[in-house]
Design a protein around this motif. Structure first.
Motif, PDB file in Angstrom:
ATOM      1  N   PRO A  27       0.827  -1.211   0.000  1.00 16.33           N
ATOM      2  CA  PRO A  27       0.000   0.000   0.000  1.00 16.33           C
ATOM      3  C   PRO A  27       0.861   1.261   0.000  1.00 16.33           C
ATOM      4  N   VAL A  28       0.338   2.293  -0.641  1.00 16.08           N
ATOM      5  CA  VAL A  28       1.000   3.594  -0.688  1.00 16.08           C
ATOM      6  C   VAL A  28       0.174   4.540   0.182  1.00 16.08           C
ATOM      7  N   PRO A  29       0.784   5.150   1.192  1.00 13.32           N
ATOM      8  CA  PRO A  29       0.027   6.048   2.080  1.00 13.32           C
ATOM      9  C   PRO A  29      -0.736   7.120   1.299  1.00 13.32           C
ATOM     10  N   GLY A  30      -1.996   7.314   1.680  1.00  9.79           N
ATOM     11  CA  GLY A  30      -2.829   8.328   1.046  1.00  9.79           C
ATOM     12  C   GLY A  30      -3.482   7.879  -0.248  1.00  9.79           C
ATOM     13  N   HIS A  31      -3.286   6.609  -0.626  1.00  7.47           N
ATOM     14  CA  HIS A  31      -3.870   6.058  -1.847  1.00  7.47           C
ATOM     15  C   HIS A  31      -4.704   4.820  -1.504  1.00  7.47           C
ATOM     16  N   ILE A  32      -5.532   4.410  -2.452  1.00 11.15           N
ATOM     17  CA  ILE A  32      -6.319   3.186  -2.282  1.00 11.15           C
ATOM     18  C   ILE A  32      -5.357   2.020  -2.047  1.00 11.15           C
ATOM     19  N   VAL A  35      -9.183   1.949   6.019  1.00  7.71           N
ATOM     20  CA  VAL A  35     -10.208   2.992   5.887  1.00  7.71           C
ATOM     21  C   VAL A  35      -9.939   4.093   6.912  1.00  7.71           C
ATOM     22  N   HIS A  36      -9.682   3.701   8.144  1.00  4.38           N
ATOM     23  CA  HIS A  36      -9.383   4.685   9.199  1.00  4.38           C
ATOM     24  C   HIS A  36      -8.155   5.514   8.845  1.00  4.38           C
ATOM     25  N   THR A  37      -7.120   4.857   8.369  1.00  3.99           N
ATOM     26  CA  THR A  37      -5.886   5.557   8.001  1.00  3.99           C
ATOM     27  C   THR A  37      -6.132   6.522   6.845  1.00  3.99           C
ATOM     28  N   LEU A  38      -6.933   6.111   5.869  1.00  8.03           N
ATOM     29  CA  LEU A  38      -7.243   7.002   4.754  1.00  8.03           C
ATOM     30  C   LEU A  38      -7.988   8.250   5.218  1.00  8.03           C
ATOM     31  N   ALA A  59      -5.980  11.328   3.775  1.00  6.40           N
ATOM     32  CA  ALA A  59      -6.470  11.709   2.448  1.00  6.40           C
ATOM     33  C   ALA A  59      -7.730  12.560   2.573  1.00  6.40           C
ATOM     34  N   ASP A  60      -8.078  13.183   1.465  1.00  3.54           N
ATOM     35  CA  ASP A  60      -9.334  13.916   1.379  1.00  3.54           C
ATOM     36  C   ASP A  60     -10.483  12.942   1.675  1.00  3.54           C
ATOM     37  N   VAL A  61     -11.575  13.429   2.215  1.00  3.48           N
ATOM     38  CA  VAL A  61     -12.671  12.573   2.681  1.00  3.48           C
ATOM     39  C   VAL A  61     -13.268  11.706   1.560  1.00  3.48           C
ATOM     40  N   VAL A  62     -13.160  12.124   0.329  1.00  4.02           N
ATOM     41  CA  VAL A  62     -13.760  11.375  -0.779  1.00  4.02           C
ATOM     42  C   VAL A  62     -13.074  10.017  -0.964  1.00  4.02           C
ATOM     43  N   VAL A  69     -14.832   6.348  -0.951  1.00  8.11           N
ATOM     44  CA  VAL A  69     -14.826   5.514  -2.162  1.00  8.11           C
ATOM     45  C   VAL A  69     -14.310   4.121  -1.821  1.00  8.11           C
ATOM     46  N   TYR A  70     -13.229   4.064  -1.054  1.00 11.28           N
ATOM     47  CA  TYR A  70     -12.659   2.773  -0.662  1.00 11.28           C
ATOM     48  C   TYR A  70     -13.615   2.007   0.250  1.00 11.28           C
ATOM     49  N   LEU A  71     -14.207   2.693   1.217  1.00  9.77           N
ATOM     50  CA  LEU A  71     -15.129   2.075   2.165  1.00  9.77           C
ATOM     51  C   LEU A  71     -16.302   1.417   1.447  1.00  9.77           C
ATOM     52  N   PHE A  72     -16.993   2.163   0.622  1.00 12.43           N
ATOM     53  CA  PHE A  72     -18.184   1.639  -0.047  1.00 12.43           C
ATOM     54  C   PHE A  72     -17.839   0.839  -1.308  1.00 12.43           C
ATOM     55  N   GLY A  73     -16.752   1.224  -1.977  1.00 12.99           N
ATOM     56  CA  GLY A  73     -16.338   0.501  -3.180  1.00 12.99           C
ATOM     57  C   GLY A  73     -15.939  -0.932  -2.880  1.00 12.99           C
ATOM     58  N   THR A  74     -15.276  -1.139  -1.743  1.00 17.55           N
ATOM     59  CA  THR A  74     -14.877  -2.491  -1.364  1.00 17.55           C
ATOM     60  C   THR A  74     -16.094  -3.370  -1.104  1.00 17.55           C
ATOM     61  N   VAL A  75     -17.067  -2.839  -0.404  1.00 22.74           N
ATOM     62  CA  VAL A  75     -18.285  -3.616  -0.123  1.00 22.74           C
ATOM     63  C   VAL A  75     -19.002  -3.946  -1.422  1.00 22.74           C
ATOM     64  N   LEU A  76     -19.140  -2.980  -2.302  1.00 20.47           N
ATOM     65  CA  LEU A  76     -19.792  -3.207  -3.593  1.00 20.47           C
ATOM     66  C   LEU A  76     -19.018  -4.243  -4.416  1.00 20.47           C
TER      67      LEU A  76
END
Length: 139
Positions: free
Chosen positions: A32-37, A91-94, A98-101, A105-112
């Motif tokens: 993982p790269v900090p601040g990225h998906i 998710v918590h670290t992001l 990172a910006d809230v978006v 995106v990661y939180l809901f995108g992963t579930v989807l």
């Protein structure tokens, strides 16, 4: 503890070790790269969900399998491979880095992605195996 319970526990333990080492390998290849998906965790969880969809159709609708197949592959390998705890920490670290978006995106995108992968795995396995091909059957 009964002998049968020890066999199930052993199957889960061995499978879990295989799954965890596999997850470590994917994470090592795609760190993982900090601040990225965190692509490795997304890939791991989505792939694991696809495979659990395939597995469950195969062992409940297509084949008659030994009683240790589901604990070994489902709970063990795929349970050890996928990771909700890492996903939650990421998710918590992001949210902190990172910006809230992006974390949303990661939180809901992963579930989807995970739910879609399970359904796709089940549908593809049914289509390939011919199970559930009667009209009215659903994924």
């Amino acid at each position: 503890m009964q002998k049968q319970d020890l066999a199930v526990l052993g199957a889960i333990a061995v499978g879990g070790g295989i799954g965890a080492v596999s997850r470590y390998g994917v994470g090592h290849l795609l760190p993982p790269v900090p601040g990225h998906i965190p692509w490795s965790t997304l890939l791991i969880n989505t792939t694991g969900c696809l495979l659990i969809g395939v597995l469950m159709v195969l062992i409940t609708e297509v084949w008659t399998v030994h009683r240790l197949v589901r604990p070994f592959f489902g709970v063990g390998i795929l349970g050890g491979f996928t990771t909700f705890s890492t996903y939650a920490v990421e998710v918590h670290t992001l949210f902190d880095t990172a910006d809230v978006v992006l974390p949303l995106v990661y939180l809901f995108g992963t579930v989807l992605a995970a739910v879609t992968a399970v359904m796709a795995g089940m549908a593809a396995t049914r289509a390939i195996s011919g199970v559930g091909s009667k009209s009215g059957d659903r994924v």
